[in-house]
Design a protein around this motif. Structure first.
Motif, PDB file in Angstrom:
ATOM      1  N   ASP A  66      10.573  -2.924  -7.033  1.00  0.00           N
ATOM      2  CA  ASP A  66      10.453  -2.248  -8.329  1.00  0.00           C
ATOM      3  C   ASP A  66      11.243  -0.948  -8.364  1.00  0.00           C
ATOM      4  OD1 ASP A  66       8.696  -4.247  -8.949  1.00  0.00           O
ATOM      5  OD2 ASP A  66       7.046  -2.923  -9.526  1.00  0.00           O
ATOM      6  N   ASP A  67      11.575  -0.526  -9.580  1.00  0.00           N
ATOM      7  CA  ASP A  67      12.048   0.828  -9.938  1.00  0.00           C
ATOM      8  C   ASP A  67      13.540   1.103  -9.735  1.00  0.00           C
ATOM      9  OD1 ASP A  67       9.402   1.126 -10.524  1.00  0.00           O
ATOM     10  OD2 ASP A  67       8.983   2.672  -9.034  1.00  0.00           O
ATOM     11  N   HIS A 126      11.461  -4.062 -16.122  1.00  0.00           N
ATOM     12  CA  HIS A 126      10.379  -3.151 -15.715  1.00  0.00           C
ATOM     13  C   HIS A 126      10.293  -1.986 -16.715  1.00  0.00           C
ATOM     14  CE1 HIS A 126       7.395  -1.779 -12.947  1.00  0.00           C
ATOM     15  NE2 HIS A 126       8.101  -0.827 -12.363  1.00  0.00           N
ATOM     16  N   HIS A 130       9.954   3.598 -18.074  1.00  0.00           N
ATOM     17  CA  HIS A 130       8.932   3.713 -17.015  1.00  0.00           C
ATOM     18  C   HIS A 130       8.257   5.078 -17.124  1.00  0.00           C
ATOM     19  CE1 HIS A 130       7.031   3.328 -13.063  1.00  0.00           C
ATOM     20  NE2 HIS A 130       7.504   2.107 -12.961  1.00  0.00           N
ATOM     21  N   PRO A 140       4.859  -1.290 -15.656  1.00  0.00           N
ATOM     22  CA  PRO A 140       4.832  -0.145 -14.754  1.00  0.00           C
ATOM     23  C   PRO A 140       3.411   0.124 -14.257  1.00  0.00           C
ATOM     24  CG  PRO A 140       6.157   0.368 -16.669  1.00  0.00           C
ATOM     25  CD  PRO A 140       5.509  -0.950 -16.936  1.00  0.00           C
TER      26      PRO A 140
HETATM   27 ZN    ZN Z   1       7.421   0.836 -11.257  1.00  0.00          ZN
END
Ligand code: ZN
Length: 257
Positions: A75-76, A125, A129, A166
């Motif tokens: 993720d991210d 995602h 976020h 998220p």
């Molecule tokens: Zn995340």
């Protein structure tokens, strides 16, 4: 029926009965607050636990799979650190799924292209976020998903169908947004806490302890600690005859529109 609907129906019936009992002096007035507190606790658990399926259906692991297959998700990103992650994955010839943030794609479009060039799968995602994203209304949250889709499609020519909320938080607005955009919601059942735990050993143990067929591992390609954890994890998987597959393969669903 979602658990949320069952809980709400039971709460309304119980609340009405209690109210009647309070009116006829059979129950003290504060008993209603006990019911509200229980409802808040259950709902809070549902908000914080994507695996509970409280507000929406999510795919967190595939327990029906009988082959030794698992999925690793990041993720991210994209982030400069992602390039190091890609090198390690190349070394072990493993394909993973990357849930990318739109804002990060805007900053590092070449790194996003690098991920797809290596045949890993890209998921959505959200665009920002944002720390307060879970407070957003349905329309604003829907736009977060759509904006991330657009920028990913701009640089890869593919529109993602996989979405990860998220912080793994879900609520009624997110449920409505996802219904409108038609994404599959992807959770996890092996949370590494690689963003908070400072010990590689502890992180690795969290992932590998009782690892089963069909499990979904959550890592972050933005963290340097994740690099050494990943290398040890891939060695562990090799030793234990696990094959790493992408999310679409693990659940037999489509990754792109
Ligand atoms: Zn995340």
């Amino acid at each position: 029926m979602l658990i949320r609907n069952i809980v709400n129906i039971i709460s309304v019936i119980a609340g009405s009965l209690m109210l009647a009992a309070i009116i006829f002096d059979k129950l003290p007035w504060w008993s209603l607050f006990v019911l509200i507190l229980i409802w808040l606790l259950i709902t809070g658990y549902g908000v914080a636990n994507i695996r509970s399926g409280y507000f929406l259906k999510s795919l967190s692991n595939n327990s029906k799979i009988n082959q030794r297959k698992i999925a690793i998700t990041f993720d991210d990103g994209p982030d400069p650190n992602t390039l190091e992650v890609l090198k390690i994955l190349d070394k072990y010839d493993v394909k993973c799924t990357f849930f990318c943030i739109g804002k990060q794609v805007e900053k590092y479009p070449d790194i996003l292209r690098e991920i797809t060039k290596k045949n890993h799968v890209i998921g959505n995602h959200t665009f920002s976020h944002d720390k307060l994203i879970d407070m957003y209304g349905t329309e604003r949250f829907t736009n977060e998903i759509k904006d991330a889709d657009h920028i990913i499609e701009k640089y890869t020519t593919k529109r993602p169908l996989l979405f990860r909320p998220p912080y793994g938080i879900t609520n009624p607005n997110i449920a409505k947004a996802v219904k409108a955009t038609g994404h599959s919601v992807i959770g996890w059942n092996k949370r590494s806490f690689d963003t908070t735990i400072p010990s590689e050993k502890v992180i690795l143990r969290r992932i590998t302890k009782n690892l089963k067929n069909g499990d979904v591992i959550l890592l972050h390609d933005t963290k340097t600690i994740t690099l050494s954890v990943l290398e040890q994890l891939l060695l562990f998987l090799q030793r234990n005859n696990f094959t790493t597959v992408t999310i679409d393969e693990l659940f037999s669903i489509q990754a792109y529109a």
